[in-house]
Design a protein around this motif. Sequence first.
Motif, short mmCIF file in Angstrom:
data_model
loop_
_atom_site.label_atom_id
_atom_site.label_comp_id
_atom_site.label_asym_id
_atom_site.label_seq_id
_atom_site.Cartn_x
_atom_site.Cartn_y
_atom_site.Cartn_z
N THR A 113 47.43 37.29 45.80
CA THR A 113 47.51 38.48 44.95
C THR A 113 47.07 38.20 43.53
N GLU A 114 47.64 37.17 42.92
CA GLU A 114 47.31 36.86 41.53
C GLU A 114 45.84 36.47 41.40
N GLY A 115 45.40 35.67 42.36
CA GLY A 115 44.02 35.18 42.31
C GLY A 115 43.01 36.31 42.42
N LEU A 116 43.28 37.24 43.35
CA LEU A 116 42.34 38.37 43.50
C LEU A 116 42.31 39.21 42.23
N ARG A 117 43.48 39.40 41.66
CA ARG A 117 43.52 40.16 40.41
C ARG A 117 42.72 39.43 39.33
N GLU A 118 42.86 38.11 39.31
CA GLU A 118 42.13 37.33 38.31
C GLU A 118 40.63 37.44 38.55
N VAL A 119 40.21 37.47 39.83
CA VAL A 119 38.78 37.65 40.14
C VAL A 119 38.26 38.90 39.43
N SER A 120 38.96 40.00 39.60
CA SER A 120 38.49 41.25 39.00
C SER A 120 38.62 41.23 37.49
#
Lengths: 371, 525, 462
Positions: free
Chosen positions: B367-374
């Motif tokens: 979750t955190e990583g995907l948010r960081e991607v965006s």
Amino acid sequence: MYKIGLIVNPIAGMGGRVGLKGTDGREILQKAKSLGAISLSPKRTSVALRPLSVIQDNLKLITCPGDMGENETISCGFVSDIINGIKSKETTFADTQKAARIIRDRGVDLLLFAGGDGTARDIYIAIGTTLPVIGIPTGVKIHSAVFASSPSKAGELSLLYLQKKIHKLREVEVMDIDEQAFRNGIVKARLFGYLKIPYERRCIQGGKLGSSPSEEIIQKAIADDIIESMNNDFLYIIGPGTTTRAIMQRLGLSCTLLGVDAVYRKELKGLDLGESELLKLINKEKAKLIITPIGGQGYIFGRGNQQLSPQVIRKVKKENIIIIATCNKIVSLKGFPLLVDTGDLSLDRELNGYVQIVTNYHERAVYRVKF
Amino acid sequence: MGMNMKTKLRNYHAVCWDEPIIYELDRNGERAILVPEVDKKITESVGDGISSIPKSMRRKNVPQLPALSQPQVLRHFLHLSQENLGVDLNIDIGQGTCTMKYSPKINEQFANSEKITEMHPYQDESTSQGLLEIMYKTEQLFKEISGLDRFSLHPGGGAHGIYTISSIIQAYHKSCGEEGKRNEIITTIFSHPADAAAPRVKGYKTIIIYPDENGCPDIEAFKKVVSEHTAALLITNPEDTGIYNSKIAEFTKIVHNFGGLCGYDQANANGLLGITRAKEANFDLSFFNLHKTFSSPHGCGGPGSGIVGVTNKLAKFLPVPVVDYDKKNNKYFLDYDRPDSIGKVKDFYGVIPVILRAYAWIMSLGTEGLREVSNVAILNNNYTMKKILELRGVSMAFPEHKHRIEQVRYSWEKLSKETGITTEDIQRRIFDFGTHYWTSHEPWLIPEPFTIEPSESYSKDDIDEFIAILGQIVKEAYEDPKKLKNAPYKSSVHHIDHEVFDDPSKWAITWRAYKKKYNGYFQPK
Amino acid sequence: MNSKKIVYPYIPNSEPQVQNEMLQEIGANSINELFSDIPEKLLLHKKMNLPKPFLSEYELKRHIESILSKNSTCKENISFLGAGCWQHYVPAVVDEVIHRSEFLTAYAGEPYEDHGRFQAGFEYASMMGDMLEMDVVSIPTYDWSQAASTSLRMSCRITGRNEVIVSKTINPNRLLVIKNYCNPNVNVVMLDFDSKTGLVDINDLEKKISNKTAGVYVENPSYLGSIESNGAKLSEIIHKAGALFLVGVDPSSLGVLTPPINYGADIVCGDLQPLGIHMNYGGGVAGFIATRDEKEFVSEYPSRLFGIAPTENSEWGFGDVMWERTSFANRESSKEFVGTAAALWGIAAGVYLAVMGPEGMQELGKGIIQRSLYAQKEIRKIKGVKLPLFQSANYSEFVVDFNNSGKAIKEINKALLKKGIFGGKDLSKDFPQFGQSALYCVTEIHTKEDIDKLVFALKEVF
């Protein structure tokens, strides 16, 4: 050995600098000269020829004597071949037309000409679309799309075309402006004809999708859409333009590129019809009107189809008007709406609003029409 | 005054092998591999095999393939591989809309494992529980990412996803008895051309909306064309300009009021993960490109994957089979019992290696990583935007609209007017610096366009280097335009003559066709 | 205070200091400001509920491998499955080439900086052209079913008609794809096959073909393994009606079987998977379409076609052949669509054909037929088994009729599975007229011992 034709209209552009719009007609020309106007054509032509110097050793210019091309050719250091039968000074539009025909028949790859709308009309009269041309802008009134955006651009395009770095051609409108009206500040334009110019996109290919279809193919697709939906109970009035012409070609009917034709049950009902003939026909049958924007500004009424008078349009009724145009045409409007100028302001107001334009087979674009 | 090493321009030159066509390397009789010999006993038992084939069906002529030895084959293709600018090699922020990002090499290890390469789709399900679990869990991940209820992993790419969505839309309206009435699909001019083309395969008429002055689809125009004939709206958001249509919920509401469906082309999802979803904007269908946002490598143009998600009411139409989980027996299985399914759009179950990579990528980030991607995709894009707009002669499409999400479409219109240089000239010159960029889909609404998408894989230094390259080219455009006109200089090949490509007497799509039309080097026969 | 922010290996600018630098340069206080265009009510106000991630590569690897270990592969067993996905040997050089980063991660560049993939694509098409003896081959599409569907639509566009005839001896799943693709504008009529020979029923074709028929699609070998022997007759009937002859093939068979153009095929399609692509659980498929080099055909391809061109310096250059979509006249008119499909698999097929060479492809086909014949001969000897089902020749696949064994295929295959053997595909649902029958596939990867093991195991089951 590359061969290109060169015709220079020595008096184009002289009016502008001294506040006159154009130099058509002896009187206006005399007036311009008396106001100290000097011809811009030679300088602009030289600028246009400059990019071609990289192929100088392999290029021959077929041109006219004196100030119709020879002078610039010499001053720029090109090898030339001067055609016979043209005077070397005080030339007129007849010389322009004659020269264009002679040069074309000499088998050139391309005809470069310097001038304005008037010169473009002469070229059209002489050779139509039998040879690709590029216009070097020197005149005041440039309404025709045959001219490059600048003299040096004209030269660059010529070079790219000769080197086969661009090779697609497209038909562009040659416009005719009512000079008198124009001098009085009124723009009254008429579609005069079409010339063929090189399409300037170098078409680098690839990307994800490969190449995209040409303008002609899309026009054929639009034609197929229209024909598929043709209703036997309606008369179809086909306005001028290359996009509408595709419908007639698809049906195997003759047509007038610049005029208004009529089709009923896929058969020809009339060619190059004037307002009264149209009204007569519409009185007999229900009618649909198929039009396409003419001229660079996107006029669907008022710039080349004046036969479609307010009376005709009213008789046809707004819901029976079908507008067709390729995507490229719409994109060339740069976000500005389609325009109407029927001559009847209240009709113009009625035509205001959103329309669906047929842009491909089974494809429509929603666009604004303004008056 | 020292050179800024981070923005020092490289003295790049592309690899240039001037590699012959493989046929020119043919050495009659050489072998690159030996095929396992048939056991003598088999030949004794059944003969040579060929005589069992009906005479009319036996191949008479030896296939005219080139014959090379193994090292020569490898060398040839490695030469060709070196003449490509893959993502791994360059600051690939120029291929806008393609979402060029790092494809983690660990995921290649997974995709190349025999545990997937040596699996046959019709094996007994008890032997493929591992893959079925990956497929099932991938669906669960995307349900959460999109907010939708069920996914099909079948489609092989984005355009295929649109086609699948169009099929589902058609099936839905048919089930409501409205098949004939609902014959229009609405989309926008900035959408991928497949958004207009794929529905036409299903017999739909497409209506295209153009942008308003803010670069968003013109809602007034849209309102004029939505009707009870509207089968669906198919739309991308943000569009290729990078502009997010803030009225999207109004669009979907209007379509729903008329009984139509809303399909979300999520090719441009890289800036939205964890920020907004298909569900919140009330979309009924959506697709994702697993070879874009979800990191599977592009492979020169595939294989890719365009998985399709739908809300519950549309789930019954999904292609068969779907992967389900039998909780009681703790078994994953392929469910073919779906009588309302549209059938199939693809052989088997989907592009499994691509799906596996996407799964691994998501699981490495969470979750955190995907948010960081965006977050970083947006940050990178806005940083890049600021720097590019500082260059001379550049403008942004729809400049009054200040914000962009993960990519921007720019225009060289001003530079072009001032120097005569076109975007295609710059595109050819940029090859000389070890990178590239892409212009725009047809038609070119924006003049002299280029589209930049700096995904989260690129560092600040990378972006600065790319900007420095653009800066150098802009300088050349103003000071020495001829240099650009004749570019590229350091590419694998020199200028290609395109004239042969649209003339049937000149084009050659295979070597055998070439030999029929030409002698030597393009000498017409 | 929050715990230290995670810096992700795939996200260089997830490092907080550089983020601050960049925000400062932009003039924003936070990243949230940058997407203020997204209205409040559309924002996701909760965190996505995804499983806990495996942040370290090691843990990720363990996680994935633990799931994948639940698979039992065709390497760990002996598989006799075919039916549209085949087990062939993939030469090491093929994998070596397509694992190269440059090929793997390239995408949509121009023929300048991505010259290599254009040349590789052209060479793939060329070598396929040689196998098929046809001059135009498309860049790959998603799979055989897409290629067949597109071929059918192409035949409609070329002939201006909108009815197609499709043989019943094709893969039933393929038929589902075709039906969906032809719906709603193209009418699909099914063509019977002769139950004795397994070949296309010529009488039925003569009944069903008309001047409405755009194309007739047949697979050779058929899904059920039969090699069609009436090619010339079919071609005659089809062309007399003014329709096009479409044939789907397994390209690995073309070393020994004659290319369909030689018995009148107009459009040939198939799957590239047998040519150097691993099975990938059905995810390694790629479709091709081939035709003659005539404008009417070339115009109708929706997919990309790479052409060869001269360059300024006399090198080999490439680019897209510009096709013109000429016919929109009938309802079947859309130019379909094109997008990212399966280019890398095309390159793999090209490398495979280059590695195998002319002799290799001949030996491959011959060896497959021999092994298949041997398997058929030995299985026939088993009591309760009927073989062959059809009076026709086979390539690598054949139907085994187990009706007299008293056991269902499901049972038989479960028993075989226990012995580490994947039995042939169960045909009882798709072809109920054959009862308990299975489709067995033998290729060059099966040794005599593998086949003997199967025969022995089958004997034990009964």
